[in-house]
Write a protein that holds these residues in place. Structure first.
Motif, mmCIF file in Angstrom:
data_model
loop_
_atom_site.group_PDB
_atom_site.id
_atom_site.type_symbol
_atom_site.label_atom_id
_atom_site.label_comp_id
_atom_site.label_asym_id
_atom_site.label_seq_id
_atom_site.Cartn_x
_atom_site.Cartn_y
_atom_site.Cartn_z
ATOM 1 N N ASP A 28 1.578 6.762 -53.752
ATOM 2 C CA ASP A 28 1.157 5.382 -53.478
ATOM 3 C C ASP A 28 0.999 4.608 -54.786
ATOM 4 N N ASP A 29 0.478 5.266 -55.813
ATOM 5 C CA ASP A 29 0.292 4.608 -57.104
ATOM 6 C C ASP A 29 1.626 4.321 -57.793
ATOM 7 N N VAL A 30 2.610 5.174 -57.576
ATOM 8 C CA VAL A 30 3.961 4.901 -58.095
ATOM 9 C C VAL A 30 4.472 3.601 -57.480
ATOM 10 N N VAL A 31 4.410 3.508 -56.166
ATOM 11 C CA VAL A 31 4.927 2.347 -55.446
ATOM 12 C C VAL A 31 4.143 1.084 -55.821
ATOM 13 N N GLU A 32 2.837 1.216 -55.911
ATOM 14 C CA GLU A 32 1.991 0.066 -56.228
ATOM 15 C C GLU A 32 2.259 -0.483 -57.620
ATOM 16 N N ASN A 33 2.546 0.394 -58.575
ATOM 17 C CA ASN A 33 2.639 -0.025 -59.978
ATOM 18 C C ASN A 33 4.045 -0.221 -60.520
ATOM 19 N N ILE A 34 5.063 0.265 -59.831
ATOM 20 C CA ILE A 34 6.431 0.223 -60.377
ATOM 21 C C ILE A 34 6.899 -1.204 -60.681
ATOM 22 N N GLY A 35 6.495 -2.139 -59.869
ATOM 23 C CA GLY A 35 6.960 -3.514 -60.051
ATOM 24 C C GLY A 35 6.475 -4.171 -61.319
ATOM 25 N N TYR A 36 5.332 -3.712 -61.819
ATOM 26 C CA TYR A 36 4.829 -4.302 -63.059
ATOM 27 C C TYR A 36 5.748 -4.008 -64.239
ATOM 28 N N VAL A 37 6.487 -2.927 -64.166
ATOM 29 C CA VAL A 37 7.442 -2.608 -65.228
ATOM 30 C C VAL A 37 8.471 -3.738 -65.324
ATOM 31 N N ALA A 38 9.043 -4.104 -64.191
ATOM 32 C CA ALA A 38 10.019 -5.194 -64.172
ATOM 33 C C ALA A 38 9.367 -6.534 -64.480
ATOM 34 N N GLU A 39 8.195 -6.761 -63.900
ATOM 35 C CA GLU A 39 7.522 -8.041 -64.120
ATOM 36 C C GLU A 39 7.260 -8.287 -65.609
ATOM 37 N N LYS A 68 12.201 -15.233 -59.015
ATOM 38 C CA LYS A 68 11.720 -16.411 -59.743
ATOM 39 C C LYS A 68 11.714 -16.149 -61.243
ATOM 40 N N LEU A 69 11.298 -14.950 -61.641
ATOM 41 C CA LEU A 69 11.280 -14.623 -63.068
ATOM 42 C C LEU A 69 12.694 -14.580 -63.640
ATOM 43 N N ILE A 70 13.641 -14.076 -62.873
ATOM 44 C CA ILE A 70 15.041 -14.067 -63.316
ATOM 45 C C ILE A 70 15.527 -15.494 -63.552
ATOM 46 N N THR A 71 15.155 -16.395 -62.653
ATOM 47 C CA THR A 71 15.517 -17.804 -62.809
ATOM 48 C C THR A 71 14.832 -18.407 -64.024
ATOM 49 N N LEU A 72 13.532 -18.177 -64.166
ATOM 50 C CA LEU A 72 12.789 -18.721 -65.313
ATOM 51 C C LEU A 72 13.320 -18.198 -66.643
ATOM 52 N N ALA A 73 13.892 -16.989 -66.615
ATOM 53 C CA ALA A 73 14.453 -16.395 -67.832
ATOM 54 C C ALA A 73 15.893 -16.832 -68.084
ATOM 55 N N GLY A 74 16.438 -17.658 -67.188
ATOM 56 C CA GLY A 74 17.811 -18.130 -67.365
ATOM 57 C C GLY A 74 18.846 -17.035 -67.185
ATOM 58 N N LEU A 75 18.518 -16.039 -66.369
ATOM 59 C CA LEU A 75 19.398 -14.878 -66.204
ATOM 60 C C LEU A 75 20.170 -14.869 -64.880
ATOM 61 N N GLU A 76 20.165 -15.957 -64.146
ATOM 62 C CA GLU A 76 20.795 -15.948 -62.827
ATOM 63 C C GLU A 76 22.256 -15.530 -62.862
ATOM 64 N N SER A 77 23.030 -16.089 -63.766
ATOM 65 C CA SER A 77 24.462 -15.769 -63.786
ATOM 66 C C SER A 77 24.695 -14.330 -64.257
ATOM 67 N N PRO A 132 16.574 -0.691 -67.440
ATOM 68 C CA PRO A 132 17.518 -0.704 -68.570
ATOM 69 C C PRO A 132 18.276 -2.034 -68.692
ATOM 70 N N TRP A 133 18.609 -2.653 -67.560
ATOM 71 C CA TRP A 133 19.276 -3.961 -67.607
ATOM 72 C C TRP A 133 18.346 -5.005 -68.212
ATOM 73 N N ILE A 134 17.098 -5.019 -67.765
ATOM 74 C CA ILE A 134 16.122 -5.981 -68.305
ATOM 75 C C ILE A 134 16.020 -5.810 -69.813
ATOM 76 N N LYS A 135 15.957 -4.582 -70.284
ATOM 77 C CA LYS A 135 15.795 -4.339 -71.713
ATOM 78 C C LYS A 135 16.965 -4.879 -72.537
ATOM 79 N N THR A 136 18.143 -4.980 -71.934
ATOM 80 C CA THR A 136 19.277 -5.558 -72.664
ATOM 81 C C THR A 136 19.147 -7.071 -72.785
ATOM 82 N N LYS A 137 18.234 -7.656 -72.028
ATOM 83 C CA LYS A 137 18.092 -9.122 -71.995
ATOM 84 C C LYS A 137 16.874 -9.633 -72.734
ATOM 85 N N TRP A 138 15.970 -8.755 -73.142
ATOM 86 C CA TRP A 138 14.759 -9.267 -73.772
ATOM 87 C C TRP A 138 14.903 -9.330 -75.272
#
Length: 138
Positions: A28-39, A68-77, A132-138
């Motif tokens: 349950d803690d894996v599922v609850e917390n995994i999204g913060y990595v991407a966020e 929304k974060l993908i949009t705010l980061a200009g990463l849509e395309s 890993p994809w996010i890390k290529t963009k930050w």
């Protein structure tokens, strides 16, 4: 507000915490917390896109929603291209896109080892994982 590098560090730290939960069979803690990595990672991408060191304090930036974060980061395309080029990445993102901070209210025992493993892999898969994809963009 956190700085870009702090957000990167928090993403890495949260991922280590999630791995620990998985090893300890706290699914349950894996599922609850995994999204913060991407966020946290996507918020670092927002800082890069805006060419700022501190995450913006404006209300429109206060979100946990990945799209929304993908949009705010200009990463849509870039994001669309990645999803179109890789069915595995598309599948991984689709699995993770249902994440919400509201998952913290799910009853204890709601998540299986299998599901926790799937979302952990969707986030971290070196070939087509979301993080890993996010890390290529930050």
């Amino acid at each position: 507000m956190p700085k870009k590098n702090e957000l990167k560090d928090k993403a890495e730290h949260k991922l280590n915490i999630v791995y620990g939960h998985y090893v300890r069979k706290e699914y349950d803690d894996v599922v609850e917390n995994i999204g913060y990595v991407a966020e946290f990672g996507l918020k670092a991408c927002v800082c890069k896109h805006l060419n700022v060191d501190d995450y913006p304090e404006e209300r429109r930036y206060f979100t946990h929603n990945f799209d929304k974060l993908i949009t705010l980061a200009g990463l849509e395309s870039d994001f669309q291209e990645k999803k179109n080029d890789s069915i595995e990445f598309f599948t991984n993102y689709s699995l993770l896109s249902d994440w919400s901070v509201e998952l913290r209210y799910e009853p204890i025992g709601s998540n299986s080892r299998e599901y926790a493993g799937k979302i952990l892999n969707a986030m971290t898969d070196n070939g087509e994982g979301v993080y890993p994809w996010i890390k290529t963009k930050w």
